[in-house]
Design a protein around this motif. Structure first.
Motif, PDB file in Angstrom:
ATOM      1  N   THR A   1       4.018   6.232  62.850  1.00 62.90           N
ATOM      2  CA  THR A   1       3.000   6.069  63.893  1.00 62.90           C
ATOM      3  C   THR A   1       3.596   6.321  65.273  1.00 62.90           C
ATOM      4  N   GLY A   2       4.798   6.862  65.325  1.00 59.26           N
ATOM      5  CA  GLY A   2       5.458   7.097  66.615  1.00 59.26           C
ATOM      6  C   GLY A   2       4.928   8.347  67.301  1.00 59.26           C
ATOM      7  N   PRO A   3       5.523   8.696  68.443  1.00 64.97           N
ATOM      8  CA  PRO A   3       5.079   9.877  69.186  1.00 64.97           C
ATOM      9  C   PRO A   3       5.407  11.173  68.438  1.00 64.97           C
ATOM     10  N   GLN A   4       4.607  12.182  68.648  1.00 65.94           N
ATOM     11  CA  GLN A   4       4.887  13.465  68.017  1.00 65.94           C
ATOM     12  C   GLN A   4       5.998  14.184  68.782  1.00 65.94           C
ATOM     13  N   PRO A   5       6.990  14.682  68.090  1.00 66.76           N
ATOM     14  CA  PRO A   5       8.088  15.388  68.759  1.00 66.76           C
ATOM     15  C   PRO A   5       7.630  16.733  69.312  1.00 66.76           C
ATOM     16  N   PRO A   6       8.261  17.234  70.359  1.00 66.38           N
ATOM     17  CA  PRO A   6       9.338  16.553  71.094  1.00 66.38           C
ATOM     18  C   PRO A   6       8.782  15.424  71.977  1.00 66.38           C
ATOM     19  N   TYR A   7       9.506  14.319  71.983  1.00 68.57           N
ATOM     20  CA  TYR A   7       9.028  13.171  72.747  1.00 68.57           C
ATOM     21  C   TYR A   7      10.118  12.654  73.680  1.00 68.57           C
ATOM     22  N   GLU A   8       9.684  11.945  74.718  1.00 67.52           N
ATOM     23  CA  GLU A   8      10.618  11.367  75.688  1.00 67.52           C
ATOM     24  C   GLU A   8      10.891   9.899  75.383  1.00 67.52           C
ATOM     25  N   TRP A   9       9.842   9.181  74.984  1.00 66.19           N
ATOM     26  CA  TRP A   9       9.983   7.736  74.802  1.00 66.19           C
ATOM     27  C   TRP A   9       9.261   7.293  73.539  1.00 66.19           C
ATOM     28  N   LEU A  10       9.763   6.241  72.964  1.00 66.47           N
ATOM     29  CA  LEU A  10       9.076   5.599  71.850  1.00 66.47           C
ATOM     30  C   LEU A  10       8.139   4.529  72.404  1.00 66.47           C
ATOM     31  N   ASN A  11       7.163   4.174  71.586  1.00 66.41           N
ATOM     32  CA  ASN A  11       6.300   3.052  71.972  1.00 66.41           C
ATOM     33  C   ASN A  11       6.902   1.776  71.399  1.00 66.41           C
ATOM     34  N   THR A  12       7.757   1.131  72.174  1.00 63.41           N
ATOM     35  CA  THR A  12       8.511  -0.010  71.655  1.00 63.41           C
ATOM     36  C   THR A  12       7.661  -1.276  71.531  1.00 63.41           C
ATOM     37  N   ASP A  13       6.423  -1.226  72.035  1.00 59.72           N
ATOM     38  CA  ASP A  13       5.549  -2.391  71.847  1.00 59.72           C
ATOM     39  C   ASP A  13       5.016  -2.452  70.417  1.00 59.72           C
ATOM     40  N   SER A  14       4.978  -1.302  69.755  1.00 61.71           N
ATOM     41  CA  SER A  14       4.465  -1.326  68.382  1.00 61.71           C
ATOM     42  C   SER A  14       5.610  -0.972  67.419  1.00 61.71           C
ATOM     43  N   LYS A  15       5.417  -0.023  66.562  1.00 61.94           N
ATOM     44  CA  LYS A  15       6.463   0.343  65.608  1.00 61.94           C
ATOM     45  C   LYS A  15       7.385   1.378  66.254  1.00 61.94           C
ATOM     46  N   TYR A  16       8.686   1.232  66.027  1.00 60.92           N
ATOM     47  CA  TYR A  16       9.593   2.151  66.727  1.00 60.92           C
ATOM     48  C   TYR A  16      10.866   2.480  65.953  1.00 60.92           C
ATOM     49  N   SER A  17      10.897   2.297  64.650  1.00 58.09           N
ATOM     50  CA  SER A  17      12.143   2.584  63.923  1.00 58.09           C
ATOM     51  C   SER A  17      11.873   2.869  62.452  1.00 58.09           C
ATOM     52  N   TRP A  18      12.790   3.668  61.863  1.00 60.46           N
ATOM     53  CA  TRP A  18      12.764   3.854  60.405  1.00 60.46           C
ATOM     54  C   TRP A  18      13.520   2.748  59.681  1.00 60.46           C
ATOM     55  N   LEU A  19      14.092   1.806  60.395  1.00 57.77           N
ATOM     56  CA  LEU A  19      14.728   0.665  59.743  1.00 57.77           C
ATOM     57  C   LEU A  19      13.715  -0.440  59.540  1.00 57.77           C
ATOM     58  N   LYS A  20      13.833  -1.119  58.420  1.00 58.16           N
ATOM     59  CA  LYS A  20      13.103  -2.370  58.265  1.00 58.16           C
ATOM     60  C   LYS A  20      13.883  -3.471  59.001  1.00 58.16           C
ATOM     61  N   THR A  21      13.364  -4.689  58.939  1.00 61.64           N
ATOM     62  CA  THR A  21      13.992  -5.785  59.658  1.00 61.64           C
ATOM     63  C   THR A  21      14.352  -6.905  58.687  1.00 61.64           C
ATOM     64  N   PRO A  22      15.618  -6.946  58.219  1.00 58.85           N
ATOM     65  CA  PRO A  22      15.995  -8.007  57.277  1.00 58.85           C
ATOM     66  C   PRO A  22      16.163  -9.347  57.998  1.00 58.85           C
ATOM     67  N   ARG A  23      15.809 -10.390  57.306  1.00 58.76           N
ATOM     68  CA  ARG A  23      16.010 -11.733  57.829  1.00 58.76           C
ATOM     69  C   ARG A  23      16.549 -12.608  56.706  1.00 58.76           C
ATOM     70  N   TYR A  24      17.382 -13.587  57.064  1.00 56.73           N
ATOM     71  CA  TYR A  24      17.864 -14.560  56.094  1.00 56.73           C
ATOM     72  C   TYR A  24      17.275 -15.907  56.471  1.00 56.73           C
ATOM     73  N   ASP A  25      16.483 -16.474  55.603  1.00 53.32           N
ATOM     74  CA  ASP A  25      15.796 -17.729  55.918  1.00 53.32           C
ATOM     75  C   ASP A  25      15.051 -17.579  57.253  1.00 53.32           C
ATOM     76  N   ASP A  26      14.511 -16.385  57.426  1.00 57.63           N
ATOM     77  CA  ASP A  26      13.738 -16.016  58.613  1.00 57.63           C
ATOM     78  C   ASP A  26      14.563 -15.928  59.897  1.00 57.63           C
ATOM     79  N   GLN A  27      15.878 -15.844  59.794  1.00 62.91           N
ATOM     80  CA  GLN A  27      16.737 -15.727  60.979  1.00 62.91           C
ATOM     81  C   GLN A  27      17.420 -14.357  60.994  1.00 62.91           C
TER      82      GLN A  27
END
Lengths: 570, 415
Positions: free
Chosen positions: A353-379
């Motif tokens: 859902t990011g910007p179409q390339p070529p792009y200058e900036w990502l929309n960091t308020d929403s989704k901005y990475s191909w990485l997921k976000t691991p958490r341990y006990d929610d930390q």
């Protein structure tokens, strides 16, 4: 409040982009984004679980082979397979060689240029350089003539006008603090390490046929036959080769890498107060010492530290507390993006859902990475050498305590200095020294087993899928050089139905979670000073200290998000 | 700037590498390229007079495995020659500058050396969804590849991913990954070096070949150089005698496995994989995967992730051999295998003859012999250089392995 672009950050593996906001010469916010996706977990579906290690090993060619080990352990866990003691030892030796080689490459070739000014080395006095080198180590390559030769070589290179990979860098930046003699010593060792690393990794060629991507793992053991009386097995000649290479590795670590780290760190003690990050640390532990590979015997202990608390024993680790968010990732979950899923229930459904390339900036308020976000006990958790050394230290692992205390004493700092960019880099060196000590011991153990007639290398009772249950789930972990690595697998009718890998750089480089809590890179960059916004070497220092396993790009934006200047190009 | 750039030989001499060692390297390169020994002086001359060739190294959907292979360029002599012979202008994993300064290094080569630089590509190129699965500096891998490769003197696609999409392109290919050939159609002077990763000795050989002859080595229609991919692994495998005699490993760790018998029944893909692995070895040793005890997974073969897996199931039918029957009928195989080997060789020769800018090799023996010499010469170069500086005094008394390892002892001497 300048806005500058550094894109990509280099000297890491893969593709990562960071956007950061600075005010009054310091970073006040940062966003970490991976900009590459391959879909290995999707590709694994429906395949033979015994093949999984061949596929997953290709997740990374730098700390190559680590995914192979996590993968075979996951499948062995699912099918309840015990491996022979010799397989434990061969796995330890391969992983140990990887640690030593990879950490040395990381320091000299990926990280050192953040601290070492190559151009300054041209002004060094080779005699004084020789004195400096001899004062910290009895490494034989320390004569004035030797350093003079290195200096001449660099001078000729500079005079050629073709600077190649050393062109356009930040030479002369005010953040460089080493005297010219220390710079020359480090440049010499940069070149030496380049030669050393390709020799040391022959341990992988002997045991696995090649590097990167050695080819010797098996679910149930290893494909490395042992036989002192056979020409094409691990015999006396190959044991002797392994032993020689392991001793060479240990010598270089003790006489070059460790002294260099201590010498360079002593000029950068201010970095012991920067770059701490989230303050929570996780390690699955690794390098089993016991024949049954039990967790309690691990040389690097398993555990969790919260809020920098190293005064008490680490908390026990349970893999069931590991989850992943996709709230800020270019994926979707079938039951909503705000939840966190344990990897056995994990989903990999790309949804850009990011910007179409070529792009200058990502929309960091929403989704901005191909990485997921691991958490341990929610930390959020930091993983890697610092986490392992802290957990080993707090757990009372004697050798880790000795090595850590020795380094702290040498630098004249207390344990609190470990929670920093410098601490991360020092912990990596301490850990290398530990593993380099263990490597020859494991080879001796292997040789002793062979001498006693124990040649078992593979448990074949469950090699055939006909002997498997209809359904099975398993998880396998290992500590990669960069940090905690877990693979989770679901098997049905002899095929993989779901496979999830949670990798070290996902822990460290993840985007925010559903509650907008920052990951370790993002947190560690807060408060980083920026002397020259056009040459943000300080950001490279902290990001490189994690040894990211992806290439990255950094953007610094001001509070209004308006571009003021861009890095000038000559 | 000096009035005249130092020649390679002079640069090496400054580093203590003798002329003799330099000429040995040249001989090794001519051997790797399967050229007659008479080409050695031409290679030496070319290396000594060539300007440093600009090279840019692009990484897309990669794991950096080929970069690591490159860093393992073997022996001080060879490593120095590669580093000093070319001018590596852009390589994200090892270059000092970051951000726009790094991008400037790339742009400068494309603009200032049009048609005069080598582009090396590592990793596949995603084409689905507008290429959003790999961006660098906000630009897609596809757009970068099109711009940089289209203006290059030659493009070398290193590794399986850059060749045919490799792992990311394995079924169901979630990102629409392709290799350079598909991403930039019609590209001239494209050389493919498949493998996971490629063996760096072959990359070195291509660069030396170009510097020497000012043209790229002969390839098949898929851009694979014959000197590296002209022969079946099976034909040169050190376990081949066991195959022909019907001695097979039946279970991991069994007696046959310990004694080095044939791994065909354990899933080895050597009978269908074209590569010089057994001849040149890996990491400056004589070791290679089959030698270490695991079957070949066919990583140099087209679409190997799908065509060669499951990796532990035996090949259903080895062309010309009828192995599925004969492998289970011990002793009945030898005569048929020898006859079939001749047939396969005939096919390979026919392919090779299609494109042949330089009269190079003829006959299988040349390649085997050449590769043996490479390994030996590389060790010979490495030995004296390291000994002179004697860095490992502590280990000198340890049990020292024979310098050349157990290089192909069962093969007849070629010297």
């Amino acid at each position: 409040m300048p806005k500058i672009a550094i894109d990509p950050i280099t000297r890491i593996e893969g593709h990562l982009r960071i956007e950061a906001q600075i005010e009054r010469g310091r970073v006040v916010d940062a966003w970490s984004s991976s900009t590459m996706f391959r879909g290995v977990e999707i590709i694994l579906r429906g395949r033979d679980p015994r093949d999984a290690w061949v596929f997953t090993q290709r997740i990374c060619g730098v700390c190559t082979t680590v995914h192979a080990l996590a993968s075979v352990r996951a499948v062995e866990n699912a099918l309840d397979i015990q491996i022979p003691d010799n397989a434990r030892l061969v796995r330890n030796i391969i992983a140990g060689a990887q640690y030593v080689q990879d950490h040395v490459i990381h320091f000299y070739h990926l990280h050192a240029l953040d601290w070492v000014d190559i151009v300054s080395a041209l002004k060094a006095d080779p005699v004084q350089t020789s004195e400096l080198a001899q004062s910290i180590s009895d490494w034989p390559k320390s004569s004035p003539a030797y350093f003079k030769g290195v200096q001449s070589r660099v001078q000729k290179f500079v005079d050629s006008g073709q600077l190649g990979i050393f062109g356009n860098a930040y030479w002369g930046h005010p953040a460089y603090a080493l005297p010219p003699e220390a710079n020359l010593m480090a440049v010499a060792h940069y070149l030496e390490a380049l030669e050393w690393q390709k020799d040391i990794i022959r341990i992988h060629a002997i045991l696995g046929g090649k590097n990167p991507h050695p080819q010797t793992y098996l679910v149930g053991g290893m494909a490395t036959p042992l036989d002192p009386n056979a020409q094409q097995a691990i015999n006396t000649i190959r044991i002797a080769q392994l032993k020689t290479l392991a001793e060479q590795a240990r010598t270089f670590v003790n006489k070059v890498y460790i002294p260099d780290i201590l010498a360079i760190a002593s000029f950068y003690k201010d970095w012991a107060g920067l770059g701490a990050g989230v303050g929570n640390y996780l390690s699955y532990g690794d390098f089993p010492a016991a024949k049954d590979s039990n967790v309690a015997s691990y040389w690097l202990p398993r555990g969790v530290i919260l809020n920098k608390n190293i005064d008490e024993k680490p908390l026990p680790m349970s893999h069931e507390k590991v989850t992943e968010y996709v709230a800020h990732s270019w994926f979707r979950y079938s039951e909503g993006d705000q939840q966190a899923l344990h990897p056995w229930r994990g989903e990999t459904i790309p949804n850009y859902t990011g910007p179409q390339p070529p792009y200058e900036w990502l929309n960091t308020d929403s989704k901005y990475s191909w990485l997921k976000t691991p958490r341990y006990d929610d930390q959020p958790m930091e993983v890697g050498p610092l986490a392992r050394m802290l957990i080993g230290y707090a757990a009372g692992q004697q050798r880790i305590q000795e090595l850590v205390n020795a380094v702290l004493k040498q630098l004249g700092v207390g344990p609190a200095a470990l929670f920093s960019t410098l601490g991360r880099t020092a912990a990596r060196a301490i850990e290398t020294a530990l593993i380099a000590e263990l490597l020859p011991q494991w080879i001796d153990e292997l040789a002793a087993n062979i001498a006693s007639g124990n040649l078992a290398i593979h448990n074949s009772t469950k090699w055939s899928p006909a002997n498997w249950p209809q359904e099975a789930v398993g998880w396998g972990s290992m500590e990669a050089p960069r940090g905690s690595l877990g693979h989770w697998v679901r098997i049905r009718d002899g095929k993989i139905v779901n496979y999830q890998a949670v990798v070290p750089t996902t822990w460290n480089g993840s985007p925010r979670d559903a509650r907008d809590v920052r990951g370790p890179y993002e947190a560690a960059l807060i408060d980083t000073p920026i002397a020259d916004p056009e040459q943000p070497i300080e950001i490279l220092r902290t990001i490189h200290s994690f040894d990211p396993c992806m290439a990255c790009a950094v953007h610094l934006v001001d509070a209004r998000g308006v571009e003021i200047t861009r890095v000038k190009v000559q | 700037m000096p009035a005249r750039p130092l020649s390679l030989e002079e640069r090496l001499a400054a580093r203590g590498v003798s002329r003799r060692q330099f000429l040995k390297f040249c001989a090794a390169m001519s051997a790797t390229l399967a050229l007659p020994a008479t080409f050695t002086p031409r290679i030496a001359k070319a290396l000594n007079t060539a300007e440093r060739l600009p090279v840019v190294w692009l990484e897309f959907q990669d794991c950096a495995g080929n970069t690591e292979s490159f860093l393992r360029t073997e022996s001080p002599g060879v490593a120095d020659i590669v580093l000093e012979q070319i001018s590596l202008e852009y390589h994200e994993t090892i270059m000092a500058p970051a951000g726009h300064r790094a991008e400037h290094s790339l742009d400068a080569v494309v603009e200032h050396y049009p048609g005069q630089y080598i582009a090396i590509v590592e990793g596949s190129i995603p084409t689905a969804n507008g290429g959003v699965y790999c961006t660098i500096g906000g630009r897609t891998a596809l757009s970068i590849a099109q711009r940089v490769c289209s203006n290059a003197l030659a493009t070398i696609a290193v590794g399986a991913c850059a060749w045919d999409g490799g792992l990311p392109a394995a079924s169901p290919n979630p990102t629409g990954a392709v290799g350079v050939r598909q991403a930039v159609p019609g590209l001239k002077n494209l050389i493919n070096l498949p493998g996971c990763p490629m063996n760096v000795i072959n990359l070195t050989a291509i660069i030396v070949h170009y510097l020497t002859f000012k043209q790229l080595p002969a390839t098949n229609e898929q851009g694979l150089p014959f000197f590296a991919y002209g022969q079946l692994i099976h034909n040169n495998c050190e376990r081949r005698g066991h195959f022909d005699s019907g001695r097979f490993v039946e279970r991991w760790g069994d007696e046959g496995h310990r004694l080095g018998w044939c791994l065909y029944k354990m899933g080895c893909k050597g009978p269908q994989t074209y590569s010089n692995c057994p001849a040149v070895g890996w990491n400056g040793t004589s070791y290679w995967p089959i030698g270490a005890g695991h079957g070949c997974v066919g990583c140099m073969s087209p679409r190997f992730w799908d065509t060669m897996s499951p990796f532990y199931e035996r090949l259903p039918n080895v062309e010309g051999f009828g192995v599925e029957v004969t492998a289970d009928t011990l002793g009945a195989i030898a005569v048929g295998a020898v006859a079939a080997a001749g047939a396969i060789h005939g096919v390979a020769s026919a392919i090779r003859a299609r494109r042949h800018p330089i009269a190079a090799h003829d006959g299988d023996e040349v390649l085997v012999e050449a590769a043996e010499r490479v390994t030996q010469v590389v060790e010979q170069i490495a030995g004296p250089v390291r000994t002179a500086e004697a860095p490992f005094s502590e280990t000198e008394n340890a049990v020292a392995p024979e310098k050349s390892g157990d290089v192909d002892k069962d093969r007849p001497s070629t010297s």
